[in-house]
Design a protein around this motif. Structure first.
Motif, short mmCIF file in Angstrom:
data_model
loop_
_atom_site.label_atom_id
_atom_site.label_comp_id
_atom_site.label_asym_id
_atom_site.label_seq_id
_atom_site.Cartn_x
_atom_site.Cartn_y
_atom_site.Cartn_z
N GLY A 95 0.81 -1.21 0.00
CA GLY A 95 0.00 0.00 0.00
C GLY A 95 0.85 1.26 0.00
O GLY A 95 0.52 2.24 -0.69
N GLN A 96 1.95 1.25 0.75
CA GLN A 96 2.85 2.39 0.77
C GLN A 96 3.45 2.65 -0.61
O GLN A 96 3.54 3.79 -1.06
CB GLN A 96 3.96 2.16 1.80
CG GLN A 96 3.50 2.25 3.25
CD GLN A 96 4.61 1.88 4.20
OE1 GLN A 96 5.40 0.96 3.95
NE2 GLN A 96 4.68 2.57 5.32
N ARG A 97 3.87 1.58 -1.29
CA ARG A 97 4.45 1.75 -2.62
C ARG A 97 3.43 2.31 -3.60
O ARG A 97 3.74 3.17 -4.43
CB ARG A 97 5.00 0.41 -3.13
CG ARG A 97 6.25 -0.07 -2.39
CD ARG A 97 6.91 -1.22 -3.11
NE ARG A 97 6.07 -2.41 -3.15
CZ ARG A 97 6.07 -3.36 -2.21
NH1 ARG A 97 6.86 -3.25 -1.15
NH2 ARG A 97 5.30 -4.42 -2.33
N LEU A 98 2.19 1.83 -3.50
CA LEU A 98 1.13 2.34 -4.37
C LEU A 98 0.87 3.82 -4.10
O LEU A 98 0.74 4.63 -5.03
CB LEU A 98 -0.15 1.53 -4.16
CG LEU A 98 -1.37 1.99 -4.97
CD1 LEU A 98 -1.10 1.90 -6.47
CD2 LEU A 98 -2.60 1.17 -4.58
N LEU A 99 0.79 4.19 -2.82
CA LEU A 99 0.56 5.59 -2.47
C LEU A 99 1.69 6.48 -2.98
O LEU A 99 1.46 7.59 -3.45
CB LEU A 99 0.41 5.73 -0.96
CG LEU A 99 -0.88 5.18 -0.36
CD1 LEU A 99 -0.78 5.18 1.17
CD2 LEU A 99 -2.09 5.99 -0.82
N ASP A 100 2.93 6.00 -2.87
CA ASP A 100 4.08 6.80 -3.33
C ASP A 100 4.05 7.03 -4.83
O ASP A 100 4.57 8.05 -5.31
CB ASP A 100 5.39 6.11 -2.94
CG ASP A 100 5.75 6.31 -1.48
OD1 ASP A 100 5.07 7.10 -0.80
OD2 ASP A 100 6.70 5.66 -1.01
N ARG A 101 3.45 6.10 -5.58
CA ARG A 101 3.38 6.25 -7.03
C ARG A 101 2.19 7.09 -7.48
O ARG A 101 2.10 7.45 -8.65
CB ARG A 101 3.29 4.87 -7.70
CG ARG A 101 4.54 4.03 -7.60
CD ARG A 101 4.51 2.86 -8.57
NE ARG A 101 3.37 1.97 -8.31
CZ ARG A 101 3.41 0.90 -7.52
NH1 ARG A 101 4.54 0.59 -6.90
NH2 ARG A 101 2.35 0.15 -7.35
N THR A 102 1.28 7.38 -6.55
CA THR A 102 0.03 8.03 -6.96
C THR A 102 -0.25 9.30 -6.16
O THR A 102 0.29 10.36 -6.47
CB THR A 102 -1.13 7.03 -6.84
OG1 THR A 102 -1.17 6.49 -5.49
CG2 THR A 102 -0.97 5.88 -7.83
#
Length: 228
Positions: free
Chosen positions: A164-171
């Motif tokens: 979830g953190q990686r997704l948030l960082d990309r978006t």
């Protein structure tokens, strides 16, 4: 604001884009003050035992200033965001130690090499635009054997949270929160930048209650090697 004396120097060879997050700055200023009953104890631990000349990178609205011990002779506080820097100047006037608030970015610190006994990063490595370069700059301005104090949030919480953190960082997270990234690894980045890691510990902020993507923190010390 107090006089910088001989501690600062121009680094005009490096071109940088100004940092300007006026909406986030207002939000952060209010949120950080509201969170101080929780965060203040960690600021106290972060800064305890520092002495001599210290540089703080990403000083924000200056909430660390009240926690510097009397053994610190001078703090040069770097803050790139204009509104937060104005608030930091006000906080500096209330500080028990001399604090000079200076505009600048972590990737091009406007100070001389090997000029400081200590450096402080507090919830700032998440938002620098070039993390290796910022840590290299801090390494440059620390004297050999100088100490880096860090209190940062980053990746943690198991596979689901990390994904979830990686997704948030990309978006959505960086645009909403002034360039902040929740999935960085501050300890790994500090080690890779050539520092000698000292004692550090993982902690949750807040300690109780629901976990958020920014709850996973680390607090500790590192040093610029004496031989470097």
């Amino acid at each position: 604001m107090r006089s910088r004396g001989s501690s600062t120097a121009q680094t005009g060879a490096l071109s940088t884009t100004p940092v300007h997050h006026p909406l986030f700055a207002r939000f952060y200023a209010r949120l950080s003050v509201a969170a101080e009953p929780t965060i203040g104890v960690h600021r106290e631990e972060l800064l305890a035992g520092l002495s001599g000349r210290v540089i703080e990178i990403g000083a924000g609205n200056g909430l660390n200033f009240a926690h510097y011990p009397s053994t610190v002779s001078e703090v040069v506080a770097i803050e790139p965001e204009r509104r937060l820097r104005q608030l930091a100047v006000t906080a500096a006037l209330r500080s028990d130690v001399p604090v000079d608030v200076v505009p600048g970015v972590a990737e091009a610190l406007p100070v001389k090499s090997e000029a400081f006994d200590g450096a402080v990063v507090s919830l700032v490595l998440c938002s620098v635009r070039d993390l290796p370069r910022a840590l290299a700059e801090i390494h440059r301005v620390l004297r050999p054997g100088g100490e880096l104090r860090f209190f940062e949030h980053g990746s943690g919480g198991g596979r689901a949270m990390a994904a979830g953190q990686r997704l948030l960082d990309r978006t959505v997270w960086p645009p909403l929160f002034g360039g902040c990234h929740v999935g960085r690894d501050p300890v790994g980045a500090i080690r890779d930048a050539g520092y000698e890691l000292g004692p550090h510990r993982r902690l949750l902020v807040p300690e109780r209650g629901p976990r958020t993507p920014s709850s996973y923190c680390v607090l500790g010390t590192a040093r610029r090697p004496s031989a470097s």
